[in-house]
Design a protein around this motif. Structure first.
Motif, PDB file in Angstrom:
ATOM      1  N   ASP A  76      -1.119  39.574  -1.374  1.00  0.00           N
ATOM      2  CA  ASP A  76      -2.303  39.374  -0.518  1.00  0.00           C
ATOM      3  C   ASP A  76      -2.734  37.908  -0.524  1.00  0.00           C
ATOM      4  O   ASP A  76      -3.098  37.343   0.510  1.00  0.00           O
ATOM      5  N   GLU A  79      -0.208  35.810   1.429  1.00  0.00           N
ATOM      6  CA  GLU A  79      -0.405  36.045   2.866  1.00  0.00           C
ATOM      7  C   GLU A  79      -1.651  35.325   3.383  1.00  0.00           C
ATOM      8  O   GLU A  79      -1.642  34.703   4.447  1.00  0.00           O
ATOM      9  N   SER A  80      -2.720  35.432   2.622  1.00  0.00           N
ATOM     10  CA  SER A  80      -3.991  34.825   3.016  1.00  0.00           C
ATOM     11  C   SER A  80      -3.874  33.305   3.115  1.00  0.00           C
ATOM     12  O   SER A  80      -4.321  32.690   4.085  1.00  0.00           O
ATOM     13  N   SER A  83      -1.477  32.204   6.029  1.00  0.00           N
ATOM     14  CA  SER A  83      -2.059  32.355   7.364  1.00  0.00           C
ATOM     15  C   SER A  83      -2.907  31.148   7.775  1.00  0.00           C
ATOM     16  O   SER A  83      -3.242  30.983   8.943  1.00  0.00           O
ATOM     17  N   GLN A 123     -12.642  29.231   4.075  1.00  0.00           N
ATOM     18  CA  GLN A 123     -11.597  30.270   3.999  1.00  0.00           C
ATOM     19  C   GLN A 123     -10.538  29.890   2.967  1.00  0.00           C
ATOM     20  O   GLN A 123     -10.080  30.727   2.192  1.00  0.00           O
ATOM     21  N   ALA A 127      -9.655  31.993  -0.478  1.00  0.00           N
ATOM     22  CA  ALA A 127      -8.296  32.475  -0.761  1.00  0.00           C
ATOM     23  C   ALA A 127      -7.735  31.831  -2.029  1.00  0.00           C
ATOM     24  O   ALA A 127      -7.134  32.507  -2.867  1.00  0.00           O
TER      25      ALA A 127
END
Length: 197
Positions: A76, A79-80, A83, A123, A127
């Motif tokens: 996770d 991926e975070s 992205s 963000q 993350a």
């Protein structure tokens, strides 16, 4: 006992677990085996901060006990972070437009970019904070040559100077900071994110 993981009711069979702590310790082993970690605990509708863990751990399990866990995996986090690569790459060009927009009197457009930059950094920080849960995987994660902590200590000072220049409407300083300080660091962040696999 009702046991939820990330909002989903999970069918569990209790073995020797008698207390909330027994369940949490057993689940922690499962998490470790699956490269995951519990990031939030809710017991009977109440969020439990980390400092109250010992207090709730001794509570006996009852038929109506409701235990909800928020779990995040190493995947996770990868991926975070991954992205965010494209948004950071795109942001480099946008930042360079800020002084031009301000000189043209197009303040709303400039402020939209600044807000997007702040959101993007937020963000990233959110993350990246979870990467600390998986030190083996992320111990080599650096931005440029700096650790995350050193990078953001340095970057926060620059962002502070940028904020002051914006408040003073000093377009020359805004342009200099955007071009020579913020843009290279955003490029370093995009490069660091592209290296994550």
């Amino acid at each position: 006992m009702d046991f939820y993981i990330n909002g989903k009711l999970i069918d569990v069979t209790l073995e020797d677990e008698k207390t909330v702590g027994d369940v949490l310790r057993s689940f922690a082993k499962t998490c470790e085996e699956n490269k995951a970690a519990t990031v939030a605990i809710n017991l009977d509708g109440k969020n439990i901060p980390a400092e109250n863990f010992d207090e709730i751990a001794v509570q006996p399990l009852k038929p109506d006990t409701r235990l909800e866990l928020t779990v995040i995996s190493e995947y996770d986090v990868i991926e975070s972070l991954s992205s965010l690569k494209k948004p950071f790459t795109d942001m480099q060009k946008d930042i360079m437009e800020i002084p031009v927009l301000l000189q043209k009197g197009e303040d709303p457009k400039a402020h939209k970019i600044i807000t997007a930059l702040a959101d993007l950094i937020d963000q990233f920080c959110h993350a990246a904070s979870f990467s600390a849960l998986f030190p083996e995987r992320f111990k080599v994660f650096k931005i440029g040559t700096k650790t995350l902590q050193d990078f953001f200590e340095d970057f926060s000072k620059i962002l502070g100077d940028f904020k002051n220049a914006l408040e003073a409407k000093d377009t020359v300083t805004i342009g200099d900071i955007a071009e020579y300080e913020i843009c290279p660091r955003i490029a370093d962040m995009a490069e660091a994110l592209s290296a994550i696999q």
